[in-house]
Design a protein around this motif. Structure first.
Motif, PDB file in Angstrom:
ATOM      1  N   LYS A  83      32.398  46.363  34.357  1.00  0.00           N
ATOM      2  CA  LYS A  83      31.724  47.491  35.084  1.00  0.00           C
ATOM      3  C   LYS A  83      31.647  47.161  36.510  1.00  0.00           C
ATOM      4  CE  LYS A  83      32.410  50.590  31.736  1.00  0.00           C
ATOM      5  NZ  LYS A  83      33.500  51.451  31.980  1.00  0.00           N
ATOM      6  N   GLU A  86      34.521  47.324  38.400  1.00  0.00           N
ATOM      7  CA  GLU A  86      34.779  48.846  38.673  1.00  0.00           C
ATOM      8  C   GLU A  86      33.638  49.341  39.623  1.00  0.00           C
ATOM      9  OE1 GLU A  86      34.981  50.468  34.875  1.00  0.00           O
ATOM     10  OE2 GLU A  86      36.613  49.175  34.063  1.00  0.00           O
ATOM     11  N   LYS A  87      32.853  48.734  40.169  1.00  0.00           N
ATOM     12  CA  LYS A  87      31.984  49.224  40.963  1.00  0.00           C
ATOM     13  C   LYS A  87      30.907  50.325  40.138  1.00  0.00           C
ATOM     14  CE  LYS A  87      33.556  46.665  44.094  1.00  0.00           C
ATOM     15  NZ  LYS A  87      33.110  45.421  44.052  1.00  0.00           N
ATOM     16  N   LYS A  88      30.704  50.230  38.985  1.00  0.00           N
ATOM     17  CA  LYS A  88      29.947  51.052  38.167  1.00  0.00           C
ATOM     18  C   LYS A  88      28.644  50.340  37.634  1.00  0.00           C
ATOM     19  CE  LYS A  88      33.909  53.897  36.422  1.00  0.00           C
ATOM     20  NZ  LYS A  88      34.537  54.172  35.327  1.00  0.00           N
ATOM     21  N   TYR A 310      36.024  40.445  36.162  1.00  0.00           N
ATOM     22  CA  TYR A 310      35.737  40.849  37.272  1.00  0.00           C
ATOM     23  C   TYR A 310      37.308  41.321  37.939  1.00  0.00           C
ATOM     24  CZ  TYR A 310      34.207  42.112  41.974  1.00  0.00           C
ATOM     25  OH  TYR A 310      33.888  42.887  43.335  1.00  0.00           O
ATOM     26  N   GLY A 313      39.206  43.874  36.130  1.00  0.00           N
ATOM     27  CA  GLY A 313      38.722  45.286  36.731  1.00  0.00           C
ATOM     28  C   GLY A 313      39.050  45.830  38.026  1.00  0.00           C
ATOM     29  N   CYS A 314      39.166  44.707  39.001  1.00  0.00           N
ATOM     30  CA  CYS A 314      39.640  45.116  40.273  1.00  0.00           C
ATOM     31  C   CYS A 314      40.997  45.291  40.449  1.00  0.00           C
ATOM     32  CB  CYS A 314      39.081  43.860  41.254  1.00  0.00           C
ATOM     33  SG  CYS A 314      37.307  43.813  41.431  1.00  0.00           S
ATOM     34  N   VAL A 457      45.437  49.998  38.052  1.00  0.00           N
ATOM     35  CA  VAL A 457      44.267  49.689  38.387  1.00  0.00           C
ATOM     36  C   VAL A 457      43.293  50.844  38.311  1.00  0.00           C
ATOM     37  CG1 VAL A 457      42.658  48.745  40.280  1.00  0.00           C
ATOM     38  CG2 VAL A 457      45.177  47.890  40.057  1.00  0.00           C
ATOM     39  N   LEU A 458      42.248  50.661  37.454  1.00  0.00           N
ATOM     40  CA  LEU A 458      41.271  51.677  37.184  1.00  0.00           C
ATOM     41  C   LEU A 458      40.415  52.180  38.387  1.00  0.00           C
ATOM     42  CD1 LEU A 458      39.628  50.567  33.744  1.00  0.00           C
ATOM     43  CD2 LEU A 458      41.702  52.232  34.280  1.00  0.00           C
ATOM     44  N   ASN A 459      40.200  51.227  39.223  1.00  0.00           N
ATOM     45  CA  ASN A 459      39.623  51.656  40.639  1.00  0.00           C
ATOM     46  C   ASN A 459      40.189  50.968  41.633  1.00  0.00           C
ATOM     47  OD1 ASN A 459      37.521  52.483  42.546  1.00  0.00           O
ATOM     48  ND2 ASN A 459      35.995  51.513  41.662  1.00  0.00           N
ATOM     49  N   ALA A 462      38.464  49.125  44.382  1.00  0.00           N
ATOM     50  CA  ALA A 462      37.625  47.849  43.896  1.00  0.00           C
ATOM     51  C   ALA A 462      38.550  46.727  44.458  1.00  0.00           C
ATOM     52  CB  ALA A 462      37.308  47.737  42.495  1.00  0.00           C
ATOM     53  N   LYS A 463      39.856  47.021  44.438  1.00  0.00           N
ATOM     54  CA  LYS A 463      40.849  45.909  44.917  1.00  0.00           C
ATOM     55  C   LYS A 463      40.841  45.608  46.501  1.00  0.00           C
ATOM     56  CE  LYS A 463      45.486  44.025  43.764  1.00  0.00           C
ATOM     57  NZ  LYS A 463      46.757  44.382  43.142  1.00  0.00           N
TER      58      LYS A 463
END
Length: 468
Positions: A83, A86-88, A310, A313-314, A457-459, A462-463
């Protein structure tokens, strides 16, 4: 407007980052494994080998409690890292708090249940008539400390994922130093025997648990536990447990394997010249010694867990792959060193836990070290791959790997080989299950590698951090 500083997990060179997280993690895991080993050393020298047999009987109960601690601790750590990637941040905080609720509650409940049923549980985990009194004396005190043990084990995962492995190391060192000081005092000075060793253990765990609680309330860096987070955290219990299921199954599988192995040792040992108690005690010592190597590999892998989670997620997949390869090489090298020690210095290792005049004790102890750990170099990549899958959000695959060695392979082999080879056949279950587990690990990695790194990539935002 102030620019938010990039997370080092996505920017620092992998080698430097792994050293930063893994070295304290390795030290922490090794120190954690020393809790029981220190007891065995002093019990072996201050009581007798039956006292060491008692710690082998209690070990599955402590491991079972550890399973629930890691279900929520490792699950919360994986959830926190994913999370944050993903910046959550708010979801990350609720997940971490859910993990704390989970392992604290389990520690209390299990302590009560185990104390009520201590005698039948000791029998179930292989206590002979000679070992049972020692097991009850040791266990009655050690089981009282399960709530502290849960906070130590589960809390360690969250603290590492929060980016502060050094604090976790300090807590474990504090507990171990207390244990090391109190063990000889209680055993050799006060003559409290196995009860003294147990008391020394829980005093160390209590100190470590207090430090972890202090960290959660005052030192958390990546998230903050405010009233709203604490109220809503229970809704995240399921999500956290889902990510920790691999660690849970791994520990539960270990409990099942130890229970089967202890009872088979008791049965076939009684039919051999070694008797029932020598095989149980010496293989228990071998397993405790092996746990140090496991701790190094798991500490290394746990140190890589925030890097895996991490960057996955990024969407920084190249960094994930590079980290995996480095951890795999290091894990194999560590296990190879352990293999050399087990083959060349088996008696010296066994005698650390007390010297015995019985030649049968030394003979079986040497066989334990040389045969059971014969293929230990293959276990490094198998152990770290489970954490790798778990960190990337693949709990089913991680669970399959965790379950395979201890249950699918080792238990059947442990039950079958002694039929033809007697008590020595139990020792051969180690290398046979090792090679089968390695084969499954390679198959699983080959089957899922491309799939894992083809996900979108989900977000995407974030990358945007620059990867090195």
């Amino acid at each position: 407007m102030e620019t938010k500083k990039a997370n080092i997990l996505g920017t620092e060179p992998i080698g430097k980052l792994l050293a930063k997280f893994a070295i304290p993690g390795i030290i922490s895991m090794v120190v954690n494994s020393l809790y029981n080993i220190v007891d065995q050393i002093f019990i072996g020298r201050g009581v007798n080998y039956l006292g060491n047999g008692a710690t082998s009987v209690l070990f599955p109960m402590v491991t079972l409690a550890m399973a629930f601690s890691l279900l929520f601790g490792d699950g919360a750590a994986a959830f926190l890292s994913l999370k944050l990637g993903e910046k959550k941040e708010e979801d990350a905080a609720k997940g971490a708090m859910a993990g704390i609720y989970g392992f604290m509650g389990c520690g209390i409940v299990l302590a009560v249940i185990f104390l009520i049923f201590i005698t039948p549980l000791c029998r179930m985990f292989g206590a002979s008539d000679a070992i049972l009194p020692y097991a009850k004396d040791y266990g009655t005190i050690v089981l009282l400390g399960l709530p502290f043990c849960a906070i130590c084990a589960g809390g360690a995962s969250i603290i590492r994922a929060d980016g502060n492995p050094k604090f976790n190391m300090i807590g474990l060192f504090t507990g171990t130093i207390i244990n090391v000081i109190c063990d000889p005092l209680f055993i050799f000075v006060f003559h409290w025997g196995v009860k003294g060793a147990a008391l020394a253990t829980i005093l160390g765990q209590f100190a470590n648990a207090l430090l972890n609680i202090y960290y959660f309330t005052r030192k958390m860096k990546s998230v903050k536990f405010n009233k709203e987070v604490c109220k809503k955290a229970l809704g995240y219990i399921g999500k956290v447990a889902r990510l920790g299921i691999s660690s849970f199954i791994s520990q539960m599988a270990l409990v099942a394997a130890i229970a089967a192995r202890n009872n088979v040792l008791l049965y076939y040992g009684a039919q051999s010249k070694f008797g029932a108690d020598i095989p149980l005690t010496t293989l228990g010592i071998t397993m405790k010694t092996f746990s140090i190597i496991m701790s190094v590999v798991i500490g290394l892998s746990a140190g890589a867990q925030p890097i895996f989670g991490y960057n996955y997620g990024c969407g920084n997949y190249d960094r994930v792959k590079k980290t995996f390869k480095l951890v795999a090489v290091l894990s194999t090298a560590i296990c190879t060193v352990a293999f050399f020690i087990a083959q060349v210095f088996p008696l010296q290792v066994i005698q650390i836990f007390g010297t015995e005049n019985d030649p049968n004790y030394n003979e079986f102890g040497i066989m334990c070290m040389r045969i059971f750990l014969m293929l230990i170099p293959t276990t490094g990549i198998q152990m770290m791959s489970g954490i790798f899958f778990q960190s990337l959000g693949y709990p089913l695959q991680a669970s399959i790997l965790s379950l395979s060695k201890q249950v699918v392979f080792q238990i059947p082999v442990t039950l079958l080989l002694p039929v033809w080879l007697g008590v020595v056949g139990i020792l051969w279950a180690g290398p046979v299950s090792d090679v089968l587990s390695l084969a499954l690990t390679i198959i699983m990695l080959a089957a899922y590698w491309k799939k894992m790194f083809s996900k979108p990539v989900l977000n995407p935002a974030a990358k945007s951090e620059v990867s090195k």
